[in-house]
Design a protein around this motif. Structure first.
Motif, short mmCIF file in Angstrom:
data_model
loop_
_atom_site.label_atom_id
_atom_site.label_comp_id
_atom_site.label_asym_id
_atom_site.label_seq_id
_atom_site.Cartn_x
_atom_site.Cartn_y
_atom_site.Cartn_z
N LEU A 93 0.82 -1.21 0.00
CA LEU A 93 0.00 0.00 0.00
C LEU A 93 0.86 1.26 0.00
O LEU A 93 0.58 2.20 -0.74
N ASN A 149 -11.79 -4.66 -4.28
CA ASN A 149 -11.25 -4.94 -2.96
C ASN A 149 -11.80 -6.30 -2.55
O ASN A 149 -12.97 -6.43 -2.21
N VAL A 156 -8.89 2.63 -3.92
CA VAL A 156 -9.18 4.05 -4.19
C VAL A 156 -7.99 4.71 -4.88
O VAL A 156 -8.18 5.44 -5.87
N PHE A 157 -6.77 4.46 -4.42
CA PHE A 157 -5.58 5.03 -5.07
C PHE A 157 -5.51 4.59 -6.53
O PHE A 157 -5.24 5.41 -7.42
N ALA A 196 -8.96 -3.32 5.04
CA ALA A 196 -8.83 -1.86 5.18
C ALA A 196 -7.77 -1.29 4.25
O ALA A 196 -8.01 -0.33 3.52
N ARG A 197 -6.58 -1.87 4.26
CA ARG A 197 -5.51 -1.38 3.38
C ARG A 197 -5.86 -1.61 1.92
O ARG A 197 -5.56 -0.77 1.06
N ALA A 210 0.67 4.32 -2.59
CA ALA A 210 0.37 5.68 -2.11
C ALA A 210 1.42 6.68 -2.56
O ALA A 210 1.10 7.86 -2.78
N GLU A 233 -8.77 -1.55 0.62
CA GLU A 233 -9.74 -0.53 0.19
C GLU A 233 -9.03 0.78 -0.14
O GLU A 233 -9.35 1.44 -1.12
N ARG A 234 -8.05 1.15 0.67
CA ARG A 234 -7.28 2.35 0.38
C ARG A 234 -6.53 2.20 -0.94
O ARG A 234 -6.48 3.12 -1.76
#
Length: 92
Positions: free
Chosen positions: A28, A75, A63-64, A56-57, A32, A59-60
């Motif tokens: 991640l 996800n 989005v990125f 959780a990671r 990022a 999902e981030r």
């Protein structure tokens, strides 16, 4: 339907301990920071599944990747979810 790319967004030690067969490691934090590794040569509509430990990671990361223009990013959730998802499970 093609499985597509399966991306493990966990840290290196987590990936080394165990990962889904065929998964590509792309943490991640790398995503990022814009370091998208193999995805730099991937067409934007390639099917991509991302997973981590709990979701959780991933999902981030999803989005990125959508923000970077990828259009088919799922996800999957955590590693256990990969095992339970036939589309992404490769004989786990």
């Amino acid at each position: 339907m093609s499985r597509g790319l399966l991306i493990d967004v966990r840290d290196a030690d987590e990936y080394a301990e165990y990962h889904a067969p065929g998964a590509i490691h792309l943490p991640l934090m790398a995503i990022a920071c814009g370091n998208i590794g193999i995805l730099a040569q991937t067409v934007k509509n390639e099917r991509i599944g991302v997973y981590c430990r709990s979701g959780a990671r991933s999902e981030r990361a999803r989005v990125f990747l959508l923000d970077l223009g990828f259009t088919d990013v799922t996800n999957i959730g955590g590693l256990d979810d990969v095992k339970m998802t036939p589309d992404w499970n490769e004989s786990m």
